[in-house]
Design a protein around this motif. Sequence first.
Motif, PDB file in Angstrom:
ATOM      1  N   PHE A  24     -30.897  38.662   8.487  1.00  8.76           N
ATOM      2  CA  PHE A  24     -30.549  38.107   7.186  1.00  8.76           C
ATOM      3  C   PHE A  24     -30.549  39.247   6.185  1.00  8.76           C
ATOM      4  O   PHE A  24     -31.538  39.968   6.076  1.00  8.76           O
ATOM      5  N   GLU A  25     -29.442  39.412   5.495  1.00  7.60           N
ATOM      6  CA  GLU A  25     -29.325  40.407   4.433  1.00  7.60           C
ATOM      7  C   GLU A  25     -29.218  39.641   3.128  1.00  7.60           C
ATOM      8  O   GLU A  25     -28.218  38.964   2.879  1.00  7.60           O
ATOM      9  N   PRO A  66     -28.633  43.572  15.500  1.00  9.41           N
ATOM     10  CA  PRO A  66     -28.645  42.107  15.590  1.00  9.41           C
ATOM     11  C   PRO A  66     -27.341  41.573  16.183  1.00  9.41           C
ATOM     12  O   PRO A  66     -26.283  42.192  16.066  1.00  9.41           O
ATOM     13  N   ASP A  67     -27.435  40.411  16.806  1.00 14.78           N
ATOM     14  CA  ASP A  67     -26.255  39.728  17.335  1.00 14.78           C
ATOM     15  C   ASP A  67     -25.468  39.054  16.217  1.00 14.78           C
ATOM     16  O   ASP A  67     -24.244  38.949  16.294  1.00 14.78           O
ATOM     17  N   LEU A  68     -26.189  38.600  15.209  1.00 12.08           N
ATOM     18  CA  LEU A  68     -25.587  37.947  14.042  1.00 12.08           C
ATOM     19  C   LEU A  68     -26.292  38.439  12.794  1.00 12.08           C
ATOM     20  O   LEU A  68     -27.510  38.644  12.813  1.00 12.08           O
ATOM     21  N   THR A  69     -25.538  38.591  11.731  1.00 14.37           N
ATOM     22  CA  THR A  69     -26.140  38.906  10.440  1.00 14.37           C
ATOM     23  C   THR A  69     -25.564  37.948   9.402  1.00 14.37           C
ATOM     24  O   THR A  69     -24.346  37.837   9.261  1.00 14.37           O
ATOM     25  N   PHE A  70     -26.464  37.261   8.715  1.00 16.67           N
ATOM     26  CA  PHE A  70     -26.085  36.337   7.647  1.00 16.67           C
ATOM     27  C   PHE A  70     -26.313  37.036   6.316  1.00 16.67           C
ATOM     28  O   PHE A  70     -27.409  37.548   6.067  1.00 16.67           O
ATOM     29  N   HIS A  71     -25.299  37.050   5.460  1.00 21.52           N
ATOM     30  CA  HIS A  71     -25.382  37.676   4.146  1.00 21.52           C
ATOM     31  C   HIS A  71     -25.340  36.576   3.084  1.00 21.52           C
ATOM     32  O   HIS A  71     -24.382  35.791   3.038  1.00 21.52           O
ATOM     33  N   LEU A  72     -26.389  36.526   2.268  1.00 21.76           N
ATOM     34  CA  LEU A  72     -26.495  35.548   1.183  1.00 21.76           C
ATOM     35  C   LEU A  72     -27.080  36.229  -0.042  1.00 21.76           C
ATOM     36  O   LEU A  72     -27.823  37.203   0.089  1.00 21.76           O
ATOM     37  N   GLU A  77     -28.595  22.474   1.463  1.00 20.62           N
ATOM     38  CA  GLU A  77     -27.711  21.991   0.397  1.00 20.62           C
ATOM     39  C   GLU A  77     -26.414  22.787   0.305  1.00 20.62           C
ATOM     40  O   GLU A  77     -25.546  22.467  -0.496  1.00 20.62           O
ATOM     41  N   LEU A  78     -26.286  23.827   1.111  1.00 19.14           N
ATOM     42  CA  LEU A  78     -25.103  24.686   1.078  1.00 19.14           C
ATOM     43  C   LEU A  78     -24.324  24.475   2.371  1.00 19.14           C
ATOM     44  O   LEU A  78     -24.805  24.797   3.452  1.00 19.14           O
ATOM     45  N   ASN A  79     -23.156  23.894   2.260  1.00 14.09           N
ATOM     46  CA  ASN A  79     -22.302  23.674   3.418  1.00 14.09           C
ATOM     47  C   ASN A  79     -21.820  25.032   3.909  1.00 14.09           C
ATOM     48  O   ASN A  79     -21.149  25.759   3.171  1.00 14.09           O
ATOM     49  N   PRO A  80     -22.157  25.423   5.150  1.00  7.59           N
ATOM     50  CA  PRO A  80     -21.796  26.763   5.629  1.00  7.59           C
ATOM     51  C   PRO A  80     -20.301  27.056   5.617  1.00  7.59           C
ATOM     52  O   PRO A  80     -19.883  28.157   5.280  1.00  7.59           O
ATOM     53  N   ARG A 127     -21.540  35.186   4.270  1.00 12.79           N
ATOM     54  CA  ARG A 127     -20.735  35.988   5.186  1.00 12.79           C
ATOM     55  C   ARG A 127     -21.546  36.150   6.452  1.00 12.79           C
ATOM     56  O   ARG A 127     -22.761  36.368   6.413  1.00 12.79           O
ATOM     57  N   ILE A 128     -20.880  36.030   7.589  1.00 11.01           N
ATOM     58  CA  ILE A 128     -21.548  36.180   8.878  1.00 11.01           C
ATOM     59  C   ILE A 128     -20.870  37.310   9.636  1.00 11.01           C
ATOM     60  O   ILE A 128     -19.656  37.283   9.837  1.00 11.01           O
ATOM     61  N   ASP A 129     -21.653  38.297  10.035  1.00 10.53           N
ATOM     62  CA  ASP A 129     -21.174  39.357  10.912  1.00 10.53           C
ATOM     63  C   ASP A 129     -21.611  38.999  12.322  1.00 10.53           C
ATOM     64  O   ASP A 129     -22.796  38.747  12.556  1.00 10.53           O
ATOM     65  N   GLY A 130     -20.673  38.977  13.241  1.00  7.96           N
ATOM     66  CA  GLY A 130     -20.965  38.619  14.621  1.00  7.96           C
ATOM     67  C   GLY A 130     -20.106  37.449  15.036  1.00  7.96           C
ATOM     68  O   GLY A 130     -19.243  36.974  14.292  1.00  7.96           O
ATOM     69  N   SER A 131     -20.352  36.958  16.226  1.00  7.74           N
ATOM     70  CA  SER A 131     -19.557  35.888  16.810  1.00  7.74           C
ATOM     71  C   SER A 131     -19.813  34.551  16.117  1.00  7.74           C
ATOM     72  O   SER A 131     -20.961  34.088  16.041  1.00  7.74           O
TER      73      SER A 131
END
Length: 141
Positions: A40-41, A74-80, A92-95, A105-109
Amino acid sequence: MPTSLRFSASQLQELLTAVYASADGSQANVLVTRQLIVAFEFRDPELSLSVDGRSGKAVVRSGSGPEAGDAPTPDLTFHLSGDAIDRFWRGELNPVVAMTSGQLRIDGSLLTALALAPALPGLQAHYRQLTADWATEQPQL
């Protein structure tokens, strides 16, 4: 809808560590079973965290400190950022909407990210409970 909570980086790290520590087996096991590392970034506050499922249990690590340079990719990185962090963890946040609007933003598959989706409601429930507890204990939040 409740007002989004804002945390310092250290509070957010403590909170998310507690979320994963209190997760039941089905939530933490998704990362362990798939041998995934999810990062998570966060911006505003600035914080990099990873949750490592390769170690046999979901372990949260901060992106700072001497061990950060040795951390596996990481296999996935979530940016918020900003209030999207709290809204994401509250559920409360629809992805999909957040991704199309640039709030997430998602980096990865994307398929890997979708595989994690069933565990998210339980983690979000832990987050909501912990933030409710924090709000009563620490009114300055």
